[in-house]
Design an enzyme around this catalytic site. Structure first.
Site, PDB file in Angstrom:
ATOM      1  N   ASP A   1       5.141  40.513   4.051  1.00 58.73           N
ATOM      2  CA  ASP A   1       6.112  40.795   3.000  1.00 58.73           C
ATOM      3  C   ASP A   1       5.375  41.445   1.816  1.00 58.73           C
ATOM      4  OD1 ASP A   1       8.432  41.034   1.550  1.00 58.73           O
ATOM      5  OD2 ASP A   1       9.123  38.989   1.941  1.00 58.73           O
TER       6      ASP A   1
ATOM      7  N   GLU B   1      16.394  38.090  -4.493  1.00 63.65           N
ATOM      8  CA  GLU B   1      15.382  37.031  -4.391  1.00 63.65           C
ATOM      9  C   GLU B   1      14.916  36.558  -5.762  1.00 63.65           C
ATOM     10  OE1 GLU B   1      11.793  38.572  -2.604  1.00 63.65           O
ATOM     11  OE2 GLU B   1      12.529  40.596  -2.839  1.00 63.65           O
TER      12      GLU B   1
HETATM   13  C1  BGC Z   1      11.479  40.855   0.359  1.00 65.71           C
HETATM   14  C2  BGC Z   1      11.696  41.431   1.743  1.00 65.71           C
HETATM   15  C3  BGC Z   1      11.775  42.928   1.683  1.00 65.71           C
HETATM   16  C4  BGC Z   1      10.548  43.466   1.001  1.00 65.71           C
HETATM   17  C5  BGC Z   1      10.522  44.979   0.906  1.00 65.71           C
HETATM   18  C6  BGC Z   1      10.379  41.556  -0.388  1.00 65.71           C
HETATM   19  O1  BGC Z   1      10.308  41.183  -1.720  1.00 65.71           O
HETATM   20  O2  BGC Z   1      11.194  39.483   0.467  1.00 65.71           O
HETATM   21  O3  BGC Z   1      12.856  40.892   2.313  1.00 65.71           O
HETATM   22  O4  BGC Z   1      11.912  43.449   2.979  1.00 65.71           O
HETATM   23  O5  BGC Z   1      10.482  42.947  -0.315  1.00 65.71           O
HETATM   24  O6  BGC Z   1      11.383  45.460  -0.050  1.00 65.71           O
END
Ligand code: BGC
Length: 612
Positions: free
Chosen positions: A309, A503
């Site tokens: 990630d 998030e």
């Molecule tokens: C997220 C992922 C995402 C990645 C790329 C991260 O912060 O947890 O779900 O795919 O960023 O944008």
């Protein structure tokens, strides 16, 4: 074309990557079937070229675009909100093409895998169709529809020259206070397993290199949805109670609840898996050899590659050097760096040169990455496929699929005196709430911006516009953002809900309406007019005042760009079939509350949903 020519210089027989013949290898065997070509290519690669393949930079952090060439980078991503300067399909395509051109000029000309979060449609791109977030798709209980949505999304992604989506999330969110709950299909692992598999099949088909498919990524392994309250990340002095936290659960629970989606995604042939930011019993997934190598690769037989990630390895305790050493030795194959790629390349090189990371581990990682590149058809002359999909991008046909998804996702929670469907003749429908006329709110996070945004951020139909269309000429439709002006109307449709988040920022211990929207309900309910409420949210909310004030309540989740689908349910053009993918609690203190709990006493149980 460039790739093929350059490939021909170094690799006799490099054209030997035709699409798999009908009846050829599928599932994980597809990736292994490319090993002859992969090994021939690997044999010619320098350490620098191998490490380049393992490096993914975010285009936004390229200090010099030429670094794609300098470091022979294997992959580029656009993380949330990392857009080309003007956000249009054309600009996305031009950007991708520019970077691929740089990759094609490297010694081996290995094309880039190019990743983006097309998690509910290609929703970073203005004008793409935005589908309901996964929570809404969970309510549909319809794997065929989910597969079709992923296929449509794949076409829209290919319309920008991109070949890889970081989707589907097969998280099993267990505590709805987690801000990523809406990215999961359901609290029930069986439903997640079924819809996750359908999504992989829709994105990749049997052949992720087909011109209408993209490489998929099951994420985030594992138990991202099982973290314990109070263990989340602290960033800039702010504590996030769940996100990137620690899942303090047994291995049995890890397997039975949180791994089910990976089992089916791997069987369906998913090419990539993203280990989670979160930890399992104190060990970061990105650092866990048990998870990455023993479970995913050795036990589940995964033959594609693991992509970390976004800067997730940086969160492993220790300095950056030890982060890299730990994660690569644990089994990480490609690192989403995303900014300090020069340091990453330099440090990983040193770690290999001083023997801290064995060459066999590097070769395994690169072999896996190249397998996926071959399977994705990147060594084919026509890898872009963009022209094939330009006309379909954001088209009415694609919007129709999204509208159907919205219809099927809406869950009717309450319908006193059969207030719904709205029945003609209605002199005036008074629509209230700012969310009624806001594409950004109805789309939620991961739309144009990382955290989403309010306002007319992309094309689509707001719920208000959908109601106006459905109401027809005989009915007056009025709107007020603050809930006033309902006197004399036949019915109020209140559209209220959460404001966009993604998030971290979505972690929320209260699960209430924003004050502004609570006030809308209070004002509207004082007008002496029947109230129908449409809730827009990424999870069940604790809103007794809404159930009290409303005759009817619809949970519409985060429906995306096609608000007409909500109107179809309101007017009964489509009778509701959606069923709750998450238990709806009475109080926030009941969280986590999931089907099968011993003291299960929800407001609405898992699977609940009324019809007309
Ligand atoms: C997220 C992922 C995402 C990645 C790329 C991260 O912060 O947890 O779900 O795919 O960023 O944008």
């Amino acid at each position: 074309m460039r790739a093929l020519l350059l490939c021909g210089l170094v690799l006799a027989g490099c054209t030997a990557a035709p699409p798999p013949p009908a009846g050829g290898p599928t599932g994980q065997a597809l990736y292994r079937s490319f090993d002859p070509q992969v090994d021939a290519l690997l044999a010619q690669m320098t350490l620098a070229e191998k490490i380049g393949q393992m490096t993914q930079a975010d285009q936004e952090f390229l200090t010099d675009e030429a670094h794609i060439h300098t470091y022979a980078l294997g992959s580029i991503l656009n993380g949330g909100g990392s857009d080309p300067v003007t956000n249009s399909r054309e600009d996305w395509t031009a950007m991708v093409q520019r970077y691929q051109d740089l990759a094609s000029q490297t010694r081996l000309g290995i094309p880039l895998l190019y990743g983006v979060d097309a998690v509910h449609g290609h929703a970073n791109v203005v004008g793409a169709v935005v589908f309901p977030h996964n929570i809404g798709l969970g309510a549909t209980r319809n794997p065929d529809l989910v597969q079709e949505i992923a296929h449509v999304t794949a076409r829209e992604v290919r319309a920008t020259g991109i070949n890889w989506t970081f989707a589907p999330s097969v998280a099993v969110p267990r505590d709805d206070r987690w801000g990523r709950t809406y990215e999961g299909f359901a609290e029930d692992p069986a439903l997640v397993a079924s819809l996750g598999e359908a999504a992989v099949r829709g994105y990749q088909g049997d052949d992720p290199g087909a011109p209408d498919r993209v490489v998929a990524c099951a994420k985030h392994f594992a138990a991202d949805g099982g973290t314990t309250l109070g263990t989340g990340i602290t960033l800039d002095g702010v504590d996030y109670p769940f996100d990137r936290g620690d899942a303090r659960i047994s291995e049995a629970e890890l397997r039975e609840v949180h791994m089910q989606g990976y089992v089916t995604a791997i069987a369906a042939g998913v090419a990539t898996i993203m280990p989670s930011y979160s930890s399992w019993n104190g060990v970061k997934a990105s650092a866990s050899r048990r998870m990455l190598t023993e479970i995913i690769k050795e036990e589940l037989g995964f033959e594609g590659f693991l992509i970390s990630d976004f800067a997730a390895i940086d969160e492993i305790p220790g300095d950056y050097r030890s982060d890299i050493e730990t994660s690569i030795n644990a089994g990480m194959d490609m690192v989403m760096v995303p900014a300090r790629y020069e340091l990453f390349v330099r440090t990983l090189t040193e770690l290999v040169e001083d023997g801290s990371i064995p060459m066999s581990r590097i070769d395994d990682a690169v072999r896996r990455i190249l397998r996926v590149k071959f399977a994705a058809g990147l060594f084919e002359p026509d890898w872009s496929a963009e022209p094939l999909h330009v006309a379909a991008f954001g088209s009415e046909a694609h919007r129709a699929v999204a509208r159907q998804a919205v219809r099927e996702s809406v869950v009717l929670l309450q319908n006193r005196e059969e207030r719904l469907p709205l029945a003609a003749p209605l002199g005036r429908i008074h629509v209230v709430g700012a969310a009624a006329d806001d594409i950004g709110i109805q789309s939620g996070g991961w739309t144009i911006d990382w955290q989403g945004a309010t306002g007319a951020i992309t094309k689509g139909t707001t719920i208000l516009e959908g109601i106006r269309e459905a109401a027809g000429p005989g009915t007056e439709v009025t709107h007020s953002a603050d809930g006033s002006g309902a006197e004399g109307a036949d019915v109020i449709v209140a559209v209220v809900g959460e404001r966009p988040y993604a998030e971290m920022f979505g972690d929320d211990l209260a699960l209430r309406l924003p004050e502004e929207d609570a006030a809308v309900i209070a004002t509207a309910s004082g007008a002496g007019v029947p109230v129908v409420t449409v809730l827009l949210s990424g999870r069940p909310l604790v809103v007794p005042e809404v159930f009290e004030a409303s005759d009817a309540v619809l949970a519409a989740w985060l429906p995306g760009s096609e608000g007409g689908g909500v109107a179809d349910v309101l007017f009964g053009t489509f009778a509701p079939t959606g069923r709750l993918p998450f238990t709806w609690p009475r109080t926030v203190a009941q969280q986590p509350l999931n089907l099968g709990d011993a003291d299960y006493d929800p407001l609405f149980p898992y699977g609940f949903g009324l019809g007309y």
